[in-house]
Design a protein around this motif. Sequence first.
Motif, short mmCIF file in Angstrom:
data_model
loop_
_atom_site.label_atom_id
_atom_site.label_comp_id
_atom_site.label_asym_id
_atom_site.label_seq_id
_atom_site.Cartn_x
_atom_site.Cartn_y
_atom_site.Cartn_z
N LYS A 38 -42.67 -49.58 21.68
CA LYS A 38 -41.77 -48.68 22.40
C LYS A 38 -40.92 -47.85 21.43
N TYR A 39 -40.49 -48.46 20.33
CA TYR A 39 -39.75 -47.71 19.32
C TYR A 39 -40.64 -46.63 18.69
N CYS A 40 -41.89 -46.97 18.42
CA CYS A 40 -42.82 -45.99 17.85
C CYS A 40 -43.04 -44.83 18.82
N ILE A 41 -43.15 -45.13 20.09
CA ILE A 41 -43.33 -44.08 21.08
C ILE A 41 -42.07 -43.21 21.16
N PHE A 42 -40.90 -43.81 21.01
CA PHE A 42 -39.66 -43.04 20.98
C PHE A 42 -39.67 -42.06 19.79
N PHE A 43 -40.08 -42.53 18.61
CA PHE A 43 -40.14 -41.64 17.45
C PHE A 43 -41.22 -40.57 17.64
N HIS A 44 -42.28 -40.91 18.35
CA HIS A 44 -43.30 -39.92 18.69
C HIS A 44 -42.68 -38.81 19.53
N TYR A 45 -41.82 -39.17 20.49
CA TYR A 45 -41.12 -38.17 21.29
C TYR A 45 -40.25 -37.27 20.41
N LEU A 46 -39.55 -37.86 19.46
CA LEU A 46 -38.70 -37.07 18.57
C LEU A 46 -39.54 -36.06 17.77
N LEU A 47 -40.68 -36.52 17.26
CA LEU A 47 -41.57 -35.61 16.54
C LEU A 47 -42.11 -34.53 17.46
N PHE A 48 -42.39 -34.88 18.70
CA PHE A 48 -42.87 -33.89 19.66
C PHE A 48 -41.83 -32.81 19.89
N PHE A 49 -40.57 -33.19 20.02
CA PHE A 49 -39.53 -32.19 20.24
C PHE A 49 -39.35 -31.29 19.01
N ALA A 50 -39.55 -31.84 17.82
CA ALA A 50 -39.53 -31.00 16.62
C ALA A 50 -40.69 -30.00 16.67
N MET A 51 -41.87 -30.46 17.07
CA MET A 51 -43.02 -29.57 17.19
C MET A 51 -42.79 -28.54 18.29
N LEU A 52 -42.21 -28.97 19.38
CA LEU A 52 -41.93 -28.04 20.48
C LEU A 52 -40.95 -26.96 20.04
N ALA A 53 -39.97 -27.31 19.22
CA ALA A 53 -39.04 -26.31 18.69
C ALA A 53 -39.79 -25.28 17.85
N LYS A 54 -40.77 -25.74 17.07
CA LYS A 54 -41.57 -24.83 16.26
C LYS A 54 -42.45 -23.95 17.14
#
Length: 191
Positions: A38-54
């Motif tokens: 679940k923590y890994c999936i949370f960090f995956h979400y954070l990376l997704f939002f960084a990608m979404l910003a790009k």
Amino acid sequence: MASKGGPIAVGTDGTDFAHRQRIAAQYQISALNKSRLKYCIFFHYLLFFAMLAKLSADILDRLDIFILEIEELQVPEPLWWEYIWCISLLLSFLGLSAVRKNRVKTMQRYMTGIIIFGFAPLLYAAVYYFRDTWKYLSTGEIDHIMVWQGYPYGLLWYAFILLAIQVHLFSLYFASNLVVAWRARGTKKDE
């Protein structure tokens, strides 16, 4: 049975309950790896939002929405791998569903999807930006390489790639531990 302040059974000192207080190893492994996944999936979400910003500049352009502040950033055009990597976020729902219901097959689908939609685009990006990154790291010059806001573009992507690969590797590791623990338990919930 021994109770506090009460009579103690003959032939025991009251500590015979200790063997009943242990939790089987596969259940401990399952609980620990569920939490870590679940923590890994949370960090995956954070990376997704960084990608979404790009990707936001390209998405807004496709929707014919003009925001001056975003246009002034002059974000480079996205490549196809960036959108394909974003699909990997949808797999997190599959992983969370498998965790909630202890489903082996669903977890295996999650793992396969992470390999296809998580790792494959990242490996493509690592190969694609390797030349510019190597040139910058070996010479320190930014001539003839892509630069964004004064930083080498390939090096910025390598920072993202390294973080994303770590998140995906840990996700696969914890997911495989869960599959092993669930199978050791003898569960019939394969589907």
